[in-house]
Design a protein around this motif. Structure first.
Motif, PDB file in Angstrom:
ATOM      1  N   ARG A 185       2.136   3.171   5.747  1.00 29.17           N
ATOM      2  CA  ARG A 185       2.230   3.378   4.233  1.00 29.17           C
ATOM      3  C   ARG A 185       1.692   4.489   3.440  1.00 29.17           C
ATOM      4  O   ARG A 185       1.751   5.323   2.747  1.00 29.17           O
ATOM      5  CB  ARG A 185       2.249   2.139   3.284  1.00 29.17           C
ATOM      6  CG  ARG A 185       3.444   1.188   3.796  1.00 29.17           C
ATOM      7  CD  ARG A 185       3.712   0.095   2.787  1.00 29.17           C
ATOM      8  NE  ARG A 185       4.848  -0.875   3.076  1.00 29.17           N
ATOM      9  CZ  ARG A 185       4.899  -1.950   2.898  1.00 29.17           C
ATOM     10  NH1 ARG A 185       3.781  -2.748   2.449  1.00 29.17           N
ATOM     11  NH2 ARG A 185       6.220  -2.788   3.088  1.00 29.17           N
ATOM     12  N   GLU A 239      11.203   9.176   7.539  1.00 31.90           N
ATOM     13  CA  GLU A 239      12.082   8.380   8.083  1.00 31.90           C
ATOM     14  C   GLU A 239      11.466   7.633   9.145  1.00 31.90           C
ATOM     15  O   GLU A 239      11.593   6.408   9.450  1.00 31.90           O
ATOM     16  CB  GLU A 239      13.449   9.186   8.548  1.00 31.90           C
ATOM     17  CG  GLU A 239      14.577   8.283   9.068  1.00 31.90           C
ATOM     18  CD  GLU A 239      15.858   9.006   9.123  1.00 31.90           C
ATOM     19  OE1 GLU A 239      16.445   8.253  10.091  1.00 31.90           O
ATOM     20  OE2 GLU A 239      16.132   9.711   8.708  1.00 31.90           O
ATOM     21  N   MET A 288       2.727   7.738   4.705  1.00 30.82           N
ATOM     22  CA  MET A 288       3.984   8.053   3.922  1.00 30.82           C
ATOM     23  C   MET A 288       3.788   8.647   2.723  1.00 30.82           C
ATOM     24  O   MET A 288       4.412   9.364   2.293  1.00 30.82           O
ATOM     25  CB  MET A 288       4.873   6.855   3.763  1.00 30.82           C
ATOM     26  CG  MET A 288       5.683   6.208   5.006  1.00 30.82           C
ATOM     27  SD  MET A 288       6.548   4.642   4.874  1.00 30.82           S
ATOM     28  CE  MET A 288       8.022   5.202   3.950  1.00 30.82           C
ATOM     29  N   ALA A 338       8.994   5.125   8.069  1.00 29.81           N
ATOM     30  CA  ALA A 338       9.528   4.053   7.378  1.00 29.81           C
ATOM     31  C   ALA A 338      10.211   2.957   8.705  1.00 29.81           C
ATOM     32  O   ALA A 338      10.017   2.066   8.364  1.00 29.81           O
ATOM     33  CB  ALA A 338      10.737   4.450   6.443  1.00 29.81           C
TER      34      ALA A 338
END
Length: 155
Positions: free
Chosen positions: A75, A93, A78, A96
């Motif tokens: 995370r 993507e 990201m 995720a």
């Protein structure tokens, strides 16, 4: 597959309702034991059941530690990618999907723990736990909690 898609979220909710934050408990055996004791008081566990329940959830916490740490790192990656002037959609993507895979590992382990818990409790205790599931986290039913009220007021 469909059964698992329904049961995993339901049992995840069960874990959250029956033993709040136990899967994410911080260090400190005392805090862990207090939560187990509180739950056992509600459903009238024997001393043996209380020990077994504590062991099940303590082991679940241990077993999911690496996944939780990896999710935290993914995370952060990201967030770092998204903060860029030109973030890569493919990278986001991919990250995720990796997070989702680790979350699924945790959900699978939670399912295993809930099934172990099912084996520890008697029929009446399982009914009491099921009744708590229907009431929701705040004991008032789905959508009746503080967050739902705040959301409604904000509209």
């Amino acid at each position: 597959m469909i059964r698992r898609r329904v049961l995993v979220p339901a049992l995840a909710l069960a874990a959250a309702l029956v033993l709040p934050s136990l899967a994410h408990a911080k260090k400190g055996e005392g805090k862990h034991q207090k939560r187990v004791a509180k739950m056992c008081e509600k459903i009238q566990c024997s001393d043996q059941q209380e020990r077994e329940i504590g062991q099940v959830f303590q082991q679940m916490h241990i077993d999911t530690k690496a996944d939780r740490a990896t999710i935290k790192d993914l995370r952060k990656q990201m967030a770092d990618e998204w903060a860029k002037d030109r973030p890569s959609e493919a990278t986001l993507e991919s990250l995720a999907k990796k997070v989702a895979a680790h979350e699924q590992n945790i959900a699978d382990r939670r399912m295993d723990a809930m099934m172990e818990l099912h084996g520890v409790l008697d029929a009446e205790q399982r009914k009491q736990v099921a009744a708590q599931l229907m009431k929701g986290k705040d004991g008032k039913g789905k959508g009746k909690g503080k967050k739902a009220k705040k959301d409604k007021q904000a509209r």
